[in-house]
Design a protein around this motif. Structure first.
Motif, PDB file in Angstrom:
ATOM      1  N   THR A  96       0.856  -1.187   0.000  1.00  0.00           N
ATOM      2  CA  THR A  96       0.000   0.000   0.000  1.00  0.00           C
ATOM      3  C   THR A  96       0.888   1.231   0.000  1.00  0.00           C
ATOM      4  O   THR A  96       1.718   1.407   0.898  1.00  0.00           O
ATOM      5  CB  THR A  96      -0.913   0.015   1.237  1.00  0.00           C
TER       6      THR A  96
ATOM      7  N   SER B 276     -12.860  -0.525  13.620  1.00  0.00           N
ATOM      8  CA  SER B 276     -12.627  -0.340  12.194  1.00  0.00           C
ATOM      9  C   SER B 276     -13.882   0.180  11.517  1.00  0.00           C
ATOM     10  O   SER B 276     -14.996  -0.294  11.778  1.00  0.00           O
ATOM     11  CB  SER B 276     -12.199  -1.662  11.553  1.00  0.00           C
ATOM     12  N   LYS B 277     -13.700   1.184  10.636  1.00  0.00           N
ATOM     13  CA  LYS B 277     -14.807   1.785   9.900  1.00  0.00           C
ATOM     14  C   LYS B 277     -14.520   1.717   8.398  1.00  0.00           C
ATOM     15  O   LYS B 277     -13.516   2.242   7.918  1.00  0.00           O
ATOM     16  CB  LYS B 277     -15.002   3.238  10.327  1.00  0.00           C
ATOM     17  N   ASN B 278     -15.443   1.043   7.652  1.00  0.00           N
ATOM     18  CA  ASN B 278     -15.335   0.969   6.205  1.00  0.00           C
ATOM     19  C   ASN B 278     -16.107   2.078   5.510  1.00  0.00           C
ATOM     20  O   ASN B 278     -16.104   2.152   4.274  1.00  0.00           O
ATOM     21  CB  ASN B 278     -15.854  -0.393   5.703  1.00  0.00           C
ATOM     22  N   VAL B 279     -16.789   2.909   6.276  1.00  0.00           N
ATOM     23  CA  VAL B 279     -17.518   4.058   5.753  1.00  0.00           C
ATOM     24  C   VAL B 279     -17.050   5.296   6.520  1.00  0.00           C
ATOM     25  O   VAL B 279     -16.457   5.195   7.595  1.00  0.00           O
ATOM     26  CB  VAL B 279     -19.048   3.874   5.889  1.00  0.00           C
ATOM     27  N   ARG B 280     -17.336   6.457   5.942  1.00  0.00           N
ATOM     28  CA  ARG B 280     -16.880   7.705   6.553  1.00  0.00           C
ATOM     29  C   ARG B 280     -17.836   8.100   7.670  1.00  0.00           C
ATOM     30  O   ARG B 280     -18.643   9.009   7.570  1.00  0.00           O
ATOM     31  CB  ARG B 280     -16.810   8.807   5.502  1.00  0.00           C
TER      32      ARG B 280
ATOM     33  N   ASN C 224      -4.908   3.921   8.814  1.00  0.00           N
ATOM     34  CA  ASN C 224      -5.392   3.026   7.764  1.00  0.00           C
ATOM     35  C   ASN C 224      -4.265   2.086   7.352  1.00  0.00           C
ATOM     36  O   ASN C 224      -3.342   1.830   8.122  1.00  0.00           O
ATOM     37  CB  ASN C 224      -5.965   3.820   6.584  1.00  0.00           C
ATOM     38  N   ARG C 225      -4.314   1.583   6.122  1.00  0.00           N
ATOM     39  CA  ARG C 225      -3.348   0.561   5.699  1.00  0.00           C
ATOM     40  C   ARG C 225      -1.943   1.112   5.485  1.00  0.00           C
ATOM     41  O   ARG C 225      -0.988   0.340   5.397  1.00  0.00           O
ATOM     42  CB  ARG C 225      -3.832  -0.091   4.401  1.00  0.00           C
TER      43      ARG C 225
ATOM     44  N   SER D 160      -7.855   6.946   3.009  1.00  0.00           N
ATOM     45  CA  SER D 160      -8.432   5.753   2.397  1.00  0.00           C
ATOM     46  C   SER D 160      -9.029   4.834   3.450  1.00  0.00           C
ATOM     47  O   SER D 160      -8.462   4.643   4.530  1.00  0.00           O
ATOM     48  CB  SER D 160      -7.359   5.003   1.598  1.00  0.00           C
ATOM     49  N   LEU D 161     -10.182   4.281   3.120  1.00  0.00           N
ATOM     50  CA  LEU D 161     -10.862   3.344   4.007  1.00  0.00           C
ATOM     51  C   LEU D 161     -10.309   1.938   3.777  1.00  0.00           C
ATOM     52  O   LEU D 161      -9.800   1.631   2.698  1.00  0.00           O
ATOM     53  CB  LEU D 161     -12.366   3.379   3.731  1.00  0.00           C
ATOM     54  N   PRO D 162     -10.400   1.055   4.751  1.00  0.00           N
ATOM     55  CA  PRO D 162     -10.956   1.274   6.101  1.00  0.00           C
ATOM     56  C   PRO D 162      -9.972   2.016   7.007  1.00  0.00           C
ATOM     57  O   PRO D 162      -8.761   1.974   6.796  1.00  0.00           O
ATOM     58  CB  PRO D 162     -11.197  -0.148   6.595  1.00  0.00           C
TER      59      PRO D 162
ATOM     60  N   ASN E  89      -8.936   2.519  11.106  1.00  0.00           N
ATOM     61  CA  ASN E  89      -9.020   1.940  12.445  1.00  0.00           C
ATOM     62  C   ASN E  89      -8.847   3.044  13.487  1.00  0.00           C
ATOM     63  O   ASN E  89      -7.907   3.839  13.412  1.00  0.00           O
ATOM     64  CB  ASN E  89      -7.943   0.872  12.648  1.00  0.00           C
TER      65      ASN E  89
END
Length: 315
Positions: A18, A145-149, A173-174, A126-128, A130
């Motif tokens: 990443t 962890s959030k995959n949405v804003r 994030n990653r 960038s998602l997700p 943490n």
């Protein structure tokens, strides 16, 4: 077949898959057979990018990932004479770093304590993403962890509201080494649930007020006593029963009566001060021990402060 088994396919890897736009990265190609003279080729798609010769050591290729085509796929080819092997494909992924998160706190006061709601969000990245919550530097929540804003939420119930609390949160994030922390938010004390500490301070304050009152009374009466004593010493002595002598005698008696009253007041004040200072001596030692103002080795000497103070007042 024997030569093919001794020459397995090379491996291609990077420290991270990443990356940010414009980031410099390194790709390493490694062949397990260290006894052969190997030529390494790095491909992106069908295009050969670089060639290196080596023996027994991995080959490192440095790249800059700026556009979508730079993401890959990449392959590494190891060749010895007419025998060549390819690695598995490797791809990078673009990611945007998180921005500094914002921490919002809502407090609901109850009879037994307070209910605290912590909300943390990073508006870019960038998602997700943490999120982790901290009280000062101590972690108080699992990784959320959030995959949405949306804001990450964490709730706390506190029974002791007399302490000042400080909270912050972390967003990551990653992307490695790009974690960001929010500003610390402080929740002030409500002033309740003070307990024995406040009671001890109140007792100490009352004792100090009593000391001040005694000192004021003492220094207010002392000049009057001295002035009356001076008048008595300067008055002429008479030994008759004529009317004028009787008047002077009455004045002298009056002065002596005033002296007696003043003396009795001073004696009473000294008696009361002795009682008060004994109470102060008894309680001040307990208070100083509980408040940890003095160490145990010094407490024995410092506990004589009320006695010294009383002796100075008596003089």
């Amino acid at each position: 077949m024997r030569k093919t088994n001794e020459f397995p396919p090379p491996s291609l890897h990077s420290q991270t898959d990443t990356v940010m736009r414009g980031q410099n990265v390194s790709l390493s190609c490694f062949q397990q057979n260290k006894s052969l003279e190997i030529t390494y080729f790095l491909f992106r798609g069908e295009k050969c990018l670089k060639t290196q010769d080596g023996k027994g050591e991995p080959m490192t290729f440095n790249l800059t990932v700026s556009e979508a085509r730079d993401l890959g796929p990449y392959k590494c080819k190891a060749q010895v004479a007419n025998c060549s092997k390819y690695s598995h494909p490797f791809n990078f992924t673009f990611a945007d770093p998180v921005t500094t998160p914002v921490l919002n706190i809502s407090v609901i006061q109850t009879k037994t304590g307070r209910y605290i709601m912590l909300r943390c969000i990073s508006n870019k990245g960038s998602l997700p993403i943490n999120y982790t919550f901290f009280e000062k530097n101590i972690t108080i929540s699992p990784v959320i962890s959030k995959n949405v804003r949306k804001s990450a939420e964490f709730n706390i119930t506190e029974s002791n509201t007399a302490e000042v609390k400080e909270y912050k949160c972390k967003a990551k994030n990653r992307l490695p080494d790009h974690a960001k922390y929010s500003q610390a938010v402080t929740i002030p004390s409500t002033g309740r649930d003070c307990g024995p500490f406040c009671l001890q301070l109140l007792l100490l304050g009352l004792l100090l007020v009593l000391i001040v009152i005694i000192l004021i009374l003492a220094f207010w009466m002392l000049p009057k006593y001295k002035s009356r004593k001076a008048m008595k010493d300067s008055a002429p002595r008479v030994y008759g029963n004529i009317p004028m002598e009787a008047g002077i005698y009455a004045n002298v008696c009056e002065n002596q009566t005033g002296k007696r009253i003043s003396f009795e007041i001073l004696v009473g004040l000294r008696f009361l001060s002795l009682k008060f200072f004994k109470v102060i001596q008894r309680h001040m030692g307990k208070i100083l021990k509980k408040l940890s103002i003095l160490s145990p080795s010094r407490l024995s000497t410092q506990s004589h402060f009320p006695q010294i103070f009383y002796v100075c007042f008596s003089i």
